[in-house]
Design a protein around this motif. Structure first.
Motif, PDB file in Angstrom:
ATOM      1  N   THR A 181       0.898  -1.285  -0.502  1.00 37.01           N
ATOM      2  CA  THR A 181       0.154   0.001   0.083  1.00 37.01           C
ATOM      3  C   THR A 181       0.552   1.365   0.101  1.00 37.01           C
ATOM      4  O   THR A 181       0.720   2.260   0.139  1.00 37.01           O
ATOM      5  CB  THR A 181      -0.963   0.330   1.212  1.00 37.01           C
ATOM      6  N   SER A 182       2.342   0.992   0.138  1.00 35.59           N
ATOM      7  CA  SER A 182       3.155   2.014  -0.070  1.00 35.59           C
ATOM      8  C   SER A 182       3.397   2.925  -1.231  1.00 35.59           C
ATOM      9  O   SER A 182       4.415   2.084  -1.797  1.00 35.59           O
ATOM     10  CB  SER A 182       4.247   2.024   0.798  1.00 35.59           C
ATOM     11  N   GLY A 183       3.429   4.052  -1.771  1.00 40.71           N
ATOM     12  CA  GLY A 183       3.466   4.280  -2.974  1.00 40.71           C
ATOM     13  C   GLY A 183       4.698   5.150  -2.658  1.00 40.71           C
ATOM     14  O   GLY A 183       5.155   4.732  -3.626  1.00 40.71           O
ATOM     15  N   TYR A 184       5.569   4.952  -1.064  1.00 40.99           N
ATOM     16  CA  TYR A 184       6.404   5.701  -1.482  1.00 40.99           C
ATOM     17  C   TYR A 184       7.618   4.350  -1.808  1.00 40.99           C
ATOM     18  O   TYR A 184       8.281   4.842  -2.353  1.00 40.99           O
ATOM     19  CB  TYR A 184       7.123   5.900  -0.465  1.00 40.99           C
TER      20      TYR A 184
ATOM     21  N   THR B  50      -8.137   1.290   1.351  1.00 44.64           N
ATOM     22  CA  THR B  50      -9.098   0.692   1.649  1.00 44.64           C
ATOM     23  C   THR B  50      -9.504  -1.148   0.822  1.00 44.64           C
ATOM     24  O   THR B  50     -10.647  -1.608   0.933  1.00 44.64           O
ATOM     25  CB  THR B  50     -10.374   1.980   1.486  1.00 44.64           C
ATOM     26  N   ASP B  51      -8.918  -1.232   0.125  1.00 43.94           N
ATOM     27  CA  ASP B  51      -9.284  -2.323  -1.119  1.00 43.94           C
ATOM     28  C   ASP B  51      -8.262  -3.943  -1.260  1.00 43.94           C
ATOM     29  O   ASP B  51      -7.866  -4.269  -1.456  1.00 43.94           O
ATOM     30  CB  ASP B  51      -9.971  -2.288  -2.029  1.00 43.94           C
ATOM     31  N   ALA B  52      -7.117  -3.185   0.531  1.00 47.02           N
ATOM     32  CA  ALA B  52      -5.998  -4.251   0.176  1.00 47.02           C
ATOM     33  C   ALA B  52      -6.345  -5.996   0.364  1.00 47.02           C
ATOM     34  O   ALA B  52      -7.613  -5.988   0.797  1.00 47.02           O
ATOM     35  CB  ALA B  52      -5.225  -3.815   0.902  1.00 47.02           C
ATOM     36  N   PRO B  53      -5.290  -6.351  -0.764  1.00 40.47           N
ATOM     37  CA  PRO B  53      -6.089  -8.164   0.091  1.00 40.47           C
ATOM     38  C   PRO B  53      -5.743  -8.680   1.609  1.00 40.47           C
ATOM     39  O   PRO B  53      -5.092  -7.942   2.374  1.00 40.47           O
ATOM     40  CB  PRO B  53      -4.701  -8.598  -0.758  1.00 40.47           C
ATOM     41  N   CYS B  54      -6.442  -9.679   1.355  1.00 42.05           N
ATOM     42  CA  CYS B  54      -6.940 -10.165   3.053  1.00 42.05           C
ATOM     43  C   CYS B  54      -5.830 -11.108   3.656  1.00 42.05           C
ATOM     44  O   CYS B  54      -5.193 -10.370   4.469  1.00 42.05           O
ATOM     45  CB  CYS B  54      -7.740 -11.576   2.839  1.00 42.05           C
TER      46      CYS B  54
END
Length: 220
Positions: A146-149, A200-204
């Motif tokens: 989830t890290s854009g960096y 908000t829609d990350a894999p489990c």
């Protein structure tokens, strides 16, 4: 679930199902159903590590996968090793935890640790470096983050930094240079692809990795 039912629910009820920020509690209909059910039982809540060789946890995980159904399941390239990253960071104290779940055709490995004097960016770099270092097979790798960096840095920025001898366009030293150099060395050894996912829609498995990171962060 454990933290919610043991710590948060009493406070939510006192505030008429509002969070401390004055917003409606999410999934409160489900929380209320859970409260009604546990009132009929004597329940002890115990956290177990995901994919940690707890046979009953593995059993319900398999049942959940089967129940999800093939039509709703995300498309996963089974020819690749998938690495799911999770971090949690307390910015005021500069402490945090990181966790990695490596998945390949139903086989899993979980790694994690606690760090001090760090930022969230460093924790993501530490996580992906440890995940890649743990690999035993030379197969294509997909990093879920989830890290854009991390994703932008690894794909778009890193090649330019190398050409400029680890300097930015403004001729400044690259921040976290030591970590990026370690990651660059690992990139040379593997075929790595980054998959940036929305929080908000990350894999489990990404959500699970974050929960495991939280456990590491709370260790003393």
């Amino acid at each position: 679930v454990r933290d919610g039912i043991t710590q948060w629910v009493p406070r939510w009820q006192q505030r008429d199902w509002m969070t401390i920020d004055g917003e409606n509690v999410k999934n409160q209909d489900l929380w209320k159903k859970l409260i009604n059910e546990i009132d009929r039982h004597d329940v002890a809540w115990r956290w177990v590590k995901g994919h940690g060789e707890d046979k009953y946890n593995d059993m319900v995980d398999q049942l959940a996968v089967e129940a999800r159904g093939k039509q709703e399941a995300p498309v996963i390239d089974e020819s690749s090793i998938h690495i799911f990253l999770g971090v949690t960071c307390r910015h005021k104290t500069k402490t945090g935890g990181w966790a990695v779940i490596l998945a390949y055709r139903g086989h899993y490995k979980v790694l994690g640790g606690r760090m001090t004097e760090v930022t969230a960016n460093i924790l993501y770099l530490e996580a992906v470096i440890n995940g890649l270092n743990a690999l035993k097979k030379k197969l294509p790798i997909v990093i879920h983050t989830t890290s854009g960096y991390l994703a932008e840095g690894a794909v778009a920025w890193l090649p330019g930094w190398k050409k400029r001898n680890w300097k930015t366009r403004e001729e400044q030293d690259v921040v976290n240079k030591d970590y990026w150099q370690k990651l660059d060395t690992l990139h040379a050894a593997y075929d790595v692809r980054y998959q940036l996912v929305a929080k908000t829609d990350a894999p489990c498995h990404s959500q699970e990795a974050k929960e495991i990171a939280k456990e590491y962060e709370q260790e003393e």
